[in-house]
Design an enzyme around this catalytic site. Structure first.
Site, short mmCIF file in Angstrom:
data_model
loop_
_atom_site.label_atom_id
_atom_site.label_comp_id
_atom_site.label_asym_id
_atom_site.label_seq_id
_atom_site.Cartn_x
_atom_site.Cartn_y
_atom_site.Cartn_z
N LYS A 72 -55.96 -24.25 -4.97
CA LYS A 72 -56.74 -24.38 -3.73
C LYS A 72 -55.94 -25.21 -2.72
O LYS A 72 -55.29 -26.18 -3.10
CB LYS A 72 -58.07 -25.06 -4.06
CG LYS A 72 -59.11 -25.02 -2.95
CD LYS A 72 -60.41 -25.68 -3.42
CE LYS A 72 -61.47 -25.70 -2.34
NZ LYS A 72 -62.72 -26.36 -2.78
N SER A 79 -66.71 -23.66 -1.63
CA SER A 79 -65.55 -23.56 -0.79
C SER A 79 -64.30 -23.01 -1.50
O SER A 79 -63.38 -22.55 -0.84
CB SER A 79 -65.22 -24.93 -0.23
OG SER A 79 -64.91 -25.83 -1.28
N SER A 87 -68.58 -26.19 -5.31
CA SER A 87 -67.52 -25.37 -4.73
C SER A 87 -66.66 -24.62 -5.75
O SER A 87 -65.87 -23.76 -5.37
CB SER A 87 -66.60 -26.23 -3.85
OG SER A 87 -67.26 -26.58 -2.68
#
Lengths: 549, 684
Positions: A126, A201, A225
C-alpha cells in the site's frame, strides 16, 4: 434469497468439467441458523483438491524443485498485472526492478544458496507504507513523487526474506476513505465488477491480490481499511493486534488505531505474510515485545482433519451486526457461515455488545483528532509540494489547500475542532471513554467466547460514485470494523459466500475477531473454515479464465 | 700584550704559560660588589635568604626577578579579580568609589594601568543593580573624572539621553520610581526555564547533538519528521528529569505521559512538539538559594510549579546568518525575509526540561539568582551544561507589577532573549520600572499582555508581539509513545545516587566555618567545590584551602580560561602544599612559586621542593641545627656581638646574613630570626 446466491466458481467448473454434485445430508441447529442458508451450502464438493492453497508455499516448492524459475513466476504475475491494470488501476507505481530481483533469486537457486522464506513472492505494498526504491505518496497529491529515505520495517522484513516488492498500491488519501475514490491520483475498480469500488482504503492491495496481480499484499487498517476491501474483493484480509506489526514507515493516519495488515488469496498465505512482518521493532515504541508464534505450523492439511476439527470452539455471533442497515444477503451469508462453523464442531451463540453502535462516532472523533495532528507535518517546508507564497502563513495555507483532497481536509477540520480548547472534553475525552467501554465489552465477550464473528461490511461492493457525496453513508459502512480497532484486537476477514451483483455475484466477507495477540487461533479457525468451505472459489471473473487451469 | 681582555674574564690564560690578572675584571668586580651590597642592603631578612650565596649583582637581580615577577603577575590577577567582582551593594557610593579607586591604583602601581573607559564601565557595572545606570553612551561623553562623578551628575546626563527615547520615560522619573517602588509597588515574577539535557542522543531518535555542527548534519528521518517516522523515547531523559525533580524537592508523577502541543512553524518539523501537558513528571517543589553578598546576601526559597519533559525545535537561519530562537511572528517573515530563511533541524528533538517557577520572585537580582541556582543544580547533577550562550539554559520571564496590598496580579508581560544572568537582572529591573512608571502615570491600561524582547544594545525591552487571546495548542496524548511509568525502586535508586546539591553544600561549608563569601564562591562551581572537598579530605586546612583556591588558583583559571579540572594540580598536592607551608617547610612565597609549577606542569610538592633545592634554597627547619649555626656565627664574630650588645642592634641583620651564609641560604628565616634574637638578647 435464493437468487442472491451464486457461485461463479461453480459455474466455471461446471462448464469446464461437467461435474455434478451429489447431495449430502447436513445437520442444522435450526434454532440458530435460518433455513434459507441450507441451499447455500448445498453444492458439494468433489474438489477437495481445490480449496485455496498457499501460493507462497507453491512458489517455494516449484523454485526449490526447479520446476519454475523466479523470473517465470514474476513474468506470469507481471503479465497479468499489465493485462488487468488498465481496468483495475490498483497500482500507483510498479517496480522496474521486479524481473531483476527475480533473476537474483534464480541466481541464488543456481548457486544453491539459501533462499528466504518469501523468495520469489511478488508483494504489493500500500502506498502509505514507505519504500526506499519507489515513490510513496500515501495517495496524496501533497506527496506526489515523494521518495522516502528508508523502508518501512515491514517492507524491510519482507525484502530480507527474499520477497519482491512489485509495486505500490492505490488507496484513499492517507487511508481516509472506504472506496479508493479518495485517492489523489486514480480510482481503483473491483475485479469482480469494474463498475464497483474495491473498498478502501486499502482497495488497491485488495484488488491486486484478488486479480492475482501479486501473490500477497500489505495494507493498513485504521478502521477497517484491510477488512472491508478484503470482503469487497473476495480475498483474505488480516488486521493484526495493535502492536503486533511495527508501524515504523507507515504514514500515520490515527496512530493509536493504525496497523499494517495482510492480504492473501488464502488464509495460509495471509498467515505466512503476517509471520514475516510481525515482531518487536525498536523503532516503534508501541510495537509489542511478545513472541511471534509460527502461525503456519498450525495449519492442518484438510486431509488430516477430523470430522469436527473445531469441536468445542465457542463462537459468538455479534447480534448488533446482523440487524438494521445490513444487507439481507450479507446477513444470510454470515448465518450460513455460522452454520458451517457449527458443522465443524463450534458452539455458535449470539452475543450482544451494547456499546457497539457507539464505536462509530467515537472512532471518527479519535481518528480525525489524531489525523489532524499527524498530517501537520505535510506543510511543504521540508518535502512534498510547496506553493510559493508571500507570507509564511500563506505558504502553509496554500501548500495544504492545494495538496490535500476534500476528505482529508474535512477530517483535519473535524479533528482540529474536536481537539480545540473547550471542546476537548466533550469530544475527544468522551470518545476515549467510549473506547474504554468498547474494550471492556469486547473483553467480556471474548472471555465467554473463543472468537466473535460478524460481517466485515454491511454490504457487498457498491458502485463507484454511489456514496461519494454521502460521507455519512460511507462512514456508516465502517460500523462492522471500527470497534475492533478501538479495542486493538486482531480480526480475520475471509470470503464466505456471495450475494447478487456484478456479472458473477459479489463476494461477502466473514469477520472473525479474536483476543489480543491471538492471531494464531483466528488463522487456524480461518484455515479450517476455508478448507472445508465447499463449492466456493473466490477468483474474480476478470481473470478466472486465465487461472482456472 | 694580547688584545684587551673582556672585563668579565678573570685572567688571561691565552699564552698557556702563566695566569695574568685582568685589571678590568678587578675594577668591574669591585663595582659589582658595591652594587650587590646596595641591593642586598635593601632586602628584608626573609628575602635575603633568596640571594645569599649569589656572587654577582646580576645573579642577585635575576633571583629577585624570578622570585617576584610572578608575584606581580599574581597580584595583577588578584586585583583584576577583585575589581571585576566588586559590587556596590549596600555600601555608600562614596565608599564604593574610594575602594574602587584604590584597586585601580594598586593595579597602576604594578604597571597595569586600566584605561578610563574600561574603568568607568567596570565601575558602573559594579553599581548596576538598577537599570538607571545603564546608559553608558552618555557616561562616556565625559573623558575625565568620570569615576568621580556623583550620582547626581550621572543622573543629569542620563536624563538628557533618555529624553530622546520615544517612550519618553524620563530617567528622572524612573529613578524616582525605583526609589519608591519597594514602598508602593511590588513586582511579581515567574520564570519558565528550558534546560537542554546533555544526553548522548536526542529525545526520540538516535541522533547525537553537537552544538555548533554544520546545519542539518545531526538529523535523521525521525527528527526531521519524515512521513512514517516514529519517536522512540530515550530513557536517559526520564532519568535526568527524575534527578532534577528530586533535586527540586518535587512530587514525582509515577504515571505520566507525553502530549502533543500543536502549532505550525518551519522549525517544528512534525507540526507538533512532543511535550507533557496535564501530567508533568514533577510538580510542587522548591529551590533554595543565597543571594550574593554584594547584593546584601540573604536566603531565598522559591516555589517550583512543575517540571516537564519536551523536545526542542530547530532553528531558523536567516540570510544574515543570524539565528533567532523559536518564535518569530508570522508578519515578520515577509517575502523578502522569507526567501532568505532556511531551517536547521540539528536542534530539533533535543531533550529539554521545562522548569516553571511559582510567581514568588520579586526583583531582577532574585530572578537572576534563581536562574543561576538552577544552572548550578543541573551542573551539579550533570544533566546539562547549563550554558546560556549556547541556549542550553533559556529563561522566559513573566513580569507583572501591582500596588502593595493588592492581591490580584497585574497584567503580565513576558520578557525573552536574555542570554546572561546579568542581562536577566537588568532586563527585569527595566521592565519593572517601565510598568511601575505606567502605573504611576495612571496608564495601567498601557500594560498589555505581550512578549517583549530584551535588547542588549539599547538596554531596554521592546514589544515583540502582542498576544491575541490564548493560543490554542490543542494538546492531546501522544499516541506514538507509551505512558511513562516510574517504579519506586527506580526513583529510590536515583535518589540514592544524587550528588550533594548546592544548597546542602553551602550549608555544610557554612558549618565548617567558611565565610559566606567563601561559601558562595566555592559552591558556585561543582568542580571547584569537588576540588576543595577533595583537598580538605586530604587534610588541607579548610580556610587556607579556600584562600588558595579563591585567590591564586582562581586567578590562574580565569586568566588561562581553564576549568579547575584542566589544571595539573591535584587536590592531594594542594593539601600537601598547604601543610608544607603551615608546617614551615617552605615559605608562603616559595609555596606560590611551587603552586604555579604544580598547576602548569604537575608533579608533587615533595619532588619540586627537592628539585628546587638544587638551584635555590629550601629551608632548614630544624631549630637545633639553626641554633648550632647561630652559635658558631656568634662565636666567630665576637666584635660585632659586643657592638650589638653595646646597643648597635642593627647588627642583627649582619648576624642573620652570616647565619644565612653559614647555612648556604637554607635556614628558615623566621626561625633564624627568632632564635637569633633570643640568643642575642638572652645574654645581654
Amino acid at each position: 434469497m435464493l437468487s442472491a446466491v451464486q457461485n461463479p466458481r461453480l459455474f466455471l467448473i461446471q462448464s469446464r468439467f461437467h461435474l455434478h454434485f451429489p447431495p449430502k445430508s447436513r445437520h442444522f441447529h435450526r434454532s440458530k441458523v435460518p433455513l434459507a442458508s441450507q441451499i447455500l451450502t448445498e453444492p458439494q464438493t468433489l474438489f477437495s483438491t481445490l480449496p485455496p492453497s498457499s501460493e507462497i508455499l507453491t512458489i517455494r516448492k516449484s523454485l526449490l524443485s526447479r520446476q519454475r524459475t523466479a523470473v517465470e513466476i514474476a513474468e506470469e504475475f507481471l503479465n497479468r498485472l499489465r493485462q488487468t491494470e488498465p481496468q483495475i488501476r490498483s497500482f500507483l507505481h510498479v517496480s522496474e526492478n521486479a524481473i531483476r530481483e527475480a533473476e537474483e533469486i534464480d541466481g541464488k537457486i543456481e548457486r544453491n544458496e539459501e533462499l528466504g522464506p518469501l523468495a520469489g513472492v511478488l508483494i504489493g505494498v500500500k502506498d502509505n507504507i514507505c519504500t526506499i526504491d519507489m515513490p510513496s505518496t500515501g495517495g496524496s497529491r501533497i506527496l506526489a513523487n515523494y521518495q522516502p529515505a528508508f523502508d518501512a520495517t515491514a517492507v524491510k522484513k519482507l525484502r530480507d526474506q527474499g520477497a519482491i516488492i512489485v509495486g505500490k498500491t492505490n488507496l484513499d488519501e492517507f487511508g481516509m476513505g472506504s472506496t479508493t475514490e479518495g485517492s489523489g491520483f486514480q480510482v481503483t475498480s473491483n475485479p469482480w465488477d469494474v463498475s464497483r469500488v474495491p473498498g478502501g482504503s486499502s482497495g488497491g492491495s485488495a484488488a491486486a491480490v484478488s486479480a492475482r496481480q501479486c501473490v500477497v499484499a500489505l495494507g493498513s487498517d485504521t478502521g477497517g481499511s484491510v477488512r472491508q476491501p478484503a470482503s469487497f474483493c473476495g480475498v483474505v484480509g488480516l488486521k493484526p493486534t495493535y502492536g503486533r506489526v511495527s508501524r515504523f514507515g507507515l504514514m500515520a493516519y490515527a496512530s493509536s488505531l493504525d496497523v499494517i495488515g495482510c492480504f492473501g488469496s488464502s488464509v495460509a498465505d495471509t498467515g505466512i505474510l503476517l509471520h514475516s512482518i510481525s515482531g518487536h521493532d525498536r523503532l516503534d515504541a508501541t510495537s509489542s515485545e511478545r513472541e511471534v508464534p509460527d502461525f503456519a505450523a498450525q495449519f492442518i492439511s484438510e486431509n488430516f482433519l477430523e470430522s469436527k476439527p473445531l469441536k468445542g470452539l465457542r463462537v459468538g455471533m455479534i447480534s448488533e451486526t446482523l440487524g438494521d442497515g445490513v444487507d439481507k444477503g450479507v446477513i444470510s451469508s454470515i448465518r450460513v457461515a455460522a452454520s458451517h462453523l457449527e458443522e465443524l464442531g463450534c458452539i455458535v451463540t449470539e452475543v450482544s455488545l451494547p456499546s457497539f453502535s457507539l464505536g462509530l462516532p467515537a472512532y471518527y472523533i479519535l481518528a480525525s483528532s489524531e489525523s489532524s495532528s499527524n498530517l501537520s507535518r505535510y506543510d511543504g517546508v521540508r518535502y512534498g509540494n510547496q506553493v510559493a507564497a508571500d507570507e509564511l502563513i500563506s505558504l502553509y495555507g496554500a501548500s495544504r489547500a492545494n495538496g490535500f483532497g476534500p476528505e482529508v481536509k474535512m477530517r483535519i477540520l473535524m479533528g482540529t475542532y474536536a481537539l480545540s480548547a473547550g471542546y476537548y472534553d466533550a469530544y475527544y475525552k468522551r470518545a476515549q471513554q467510549v473506547r474504554t467501554l468498547v474494550q471492556k465489552s469486547f473483553k467480556a465477550a471474548l472471555d465467554e467466547n473463543d472468537i466473535l464473528i460478524s460481517p466485515a461490511a454491511p454490504s457487498a461492493a457498491y458502485k463507484i460514485g454511489e456514496k461519494k457525496n454521502d460521507p455519512l453513508a460511507m462512514y456508516a459502512g465502517d460500523i462492522m470494523t471500527v470497534n475492533v480497532n478501538l479495542a486493538g484486537l486482531p480480526a480475520l476477514v475471509l470470503p464466505c459466500g456471495f450475494v447478487e451483483g456484478g456479472p458473477t455475484g459479489l463476494p461477502v466477507g466473514l469477520q472473525m475477531i479474536g483476543a489480543a495477540f491471538d492471531e494464531g487461533k483466528l488463522l487456524k479457525v480461518g484455515h479450517i473454515f476455508e478448507q472445508t468451505l465447499q463449492g466456493c472459489r473466490f477468483v474474480p471473473p476478470l481473470i478466472a479464465d486465465g487461472l482456472a487451469c | 700584550m694580547p688584545e684587551k681582555l673582556h672585563p668579565l674574564t678573570e685572567a688571561d690564560v691565552a699564552d698557556g704559560k702563566k695566569v695574568v690578572a685582568n685589571p678590568e675584571y678587578i675594577v668591574w668586580r669591585q663595582t659589582d660588589r658595591l652594587l650587590r651590597g646596595w641591593i642586598t642592603g635593601t632586602l628584608s631578612e626573609e628575602v635575603l635568604g633568596l640571594v645569599v650565596g649569589l656572587d654577582t649583582s646580576a645573579e642577585v637581580w635575576q633571583a629577585l626577578l624570578d622570585a617576584f615577577s610572578q608575584e606581580s603577575q599574581e597580584r595583577e590577577f588578584y586585583l583584576q579579580q577583585q575589581l571585576s567582582l566588586y559590587r556596590k551593594g549596600n555600601t555608600p557610593l562614596v565608599d564604593y568609589i574610594r575602594t574602587f579607586k584604590l584597586l585601580c591604583d594598586d593595579l597602576a602601581a604594578i604597571g597595569k594601568l586600566i584605561d578610563d573607559r574600561k574603568m568607568a564601565s567596570i565601575c558602573f557595572r559594579g553599581i548596576q543593580t538598577r537599570p538607571l545606570f545603564l546608559y553608558p553612551s552618555a557616561l562616556f561623553t565625559r573623558k575625565n573624572g568620570v569615576l568621580f562623578c556623583t550620582m547626581k551628575s550621572a543622573q543629569a546626563q542620563t536624563a538628557t539621553h533618555e529624553n530622546q527615547q520615544p517612550q519618553k520615560v524620563s530617567y528622572h522619573s524612573q529613578a524616582k520610581t525605583l526609589e519608591k517602588i519597594s514602598h508602593e509597588y511590588e513586582a511579581v515574577i515567574g520564570i519558565e526555564t528550558h534546560v537542554q539535557l546533555s544526553t548522548l542522543t536526542k529525545a526520540f531518535c538516535s541522533c547525537p547533538y553537537l552544538y555548533g555542527s554544520q546545519p542539518n548534519t545531526c538529523v535523521c528521518p525521525i527528527c526531521m519528521g519524515l512521513p512514517g517516522a516514529l519517536p522512540v523515547f530515550n530513557s536517559k531523559v526520564i532519568e535526568f528529569a527524575v534527578k532534577v525533580g528530586l533535586a527540586l524537592n518535587c512530587n514525582l508523577s509515577m504515571n505520566s505521559k507525553f502530549d502533543r502541543k500543536q502549532y505550525f512553524y518551519p522549525d517544528l518539523p512534525k507540526g507538533y512538539q512532543i511535550s507533557q501537558f496535564d501530567i508533568p513528571i514533577a510538580t510542587g517543589g522548591f529551590i533554595d538559594l543565597d543571594l550574593p553578598m554584594e547584593f546584601g546576601g540573604g536566603h531565598r526559597r522559591f516555589g517550583i510549579t512543575r517540571v516537564h519533559m519536551e523536545e526542542d525545535a530547530g532553528k531558523l537561519l536567516h540570510s544574515g546568518n543570524e539565528s533567532y530562537s523559536q518564535e518569530i511572528p508570522y508578519s515578520l517573515l515577509h517575502l523578502t525575509h522569507y526567501y532568505g530563511i532556511s531551517v536547521d533541524l540539528n536542534r530539533a528533538g533535543v531533550p529539554l526540561l521545562e522548569v516553571v517557577s511559582e510567581p514568588d520572585i520579586r526583583s531582577g537580582i532574585e530572578a537572576a539568582e534563581y536562574a543561576a541556582e538552577l544552572q548550578r543544580l543541573v551542573r551539579y547533577l550533570g544533566v546539562s551544561n547549563g550554558n546560556m550562550q549556547e541556549g542550553s539554559l533559556r529563561c522566559d520571564v513573566n513580569v507583572s507589577v501591582r500596588p502593595i496590598g493588592q492581591s490580584e496580579f497585574g497584567t503580565k508581560v513576558e520578557v525573552k532573549n536574555m542570554n546572561s544572568f546579568s542581562a536577566m537582572n537588568r532586563a527585569i529591573d527595566f521592565e519593572i520600572s517601565r510598568q511601575v512608571l505606567l502605573h504611576r502615570q495612571g496608564q495601567v491600561d498601557q500594560i498589555v499582555q505581550e512578549t517583549r524582547l530584551w535588547e542588549e544594545g539599547a538596554q531596554k525591552t521592546v514589544t515583540m508581539r502582542k498576544k491575541e487571546g490564548l493560543a490554542d495548542y490543542r494538546y492531546f496524548p501522544e499516541p506514538d509513545l507509551p505512558e511513562v511509568i516510574l517504579t519506586k525502586e527506580y526513583v529510590d535508586n536515583i535518589r540514592d545516587t544524587l550528588p550533594e546539591l548546592p544548597e546542602i553544600k553551602r550549608r555544610r561549608y557554612e558549618k565548617i566555618g567558611l565565610s559566606m563569601q567563601d561559601v558562595l564562591f566555592l559552591a558556585n562551581d561543582v568542580n571547584v567545590a569537588d576540588f576543595f572537598d577533595a583537598a580538605v579530605e586530604k587534610g588541607a586546612d579548610v580556610k587556607l584551602a579556600a584562600n588558595w583556591i579563591m585567590s591564586d588558583i582562581a586567578a590562574y583559571l580565569k586568566n588561562e580560561k581553564l576549568s579547575i579540572n584542566e589544571i595539573k594540580l591535584t587536590p592531594q598536592e594542594l593539601a600537601e602544599l598547604i601543610s608544607s607551608i603551615k608546617g614551615g617547610t617552605i615559605s608562603g612565597k616559595i609555596g606560590k612559586e611551587i603552586l604555579f609549577e604544580l598547576i602548569s606542569k604537575g608533579g608533587t610538592v615533595k619532588a619540586l621542593i627537592e628539585e628546587k633545592d638544587l638551584v635555590q634554597a629550601s629551608y632548614i627547619v630544624d631549630p637545633a641545627e639553626i641554633e648550632k649555626m647561630i652559635d658558631k656565627v656568634l662565636a666567630d664574630n665576637p666584635k660585632q656581638l659586643q657592638q650589638y650588645r653595646g646597643g648597635k642592634t642593627k647588627l642583627q641583620g649582619f648576624f642573620a646574613g652570616q647565619v644565612m651564609k653559614e647555612s648556604k641560604g637554607k635556614a628558615n628565616p623566621g626561625l633564624l630570626n627568632k632564635i637569633l634574637s633570643e640568643k642575642l638578647n638572652a645574654k645581654s
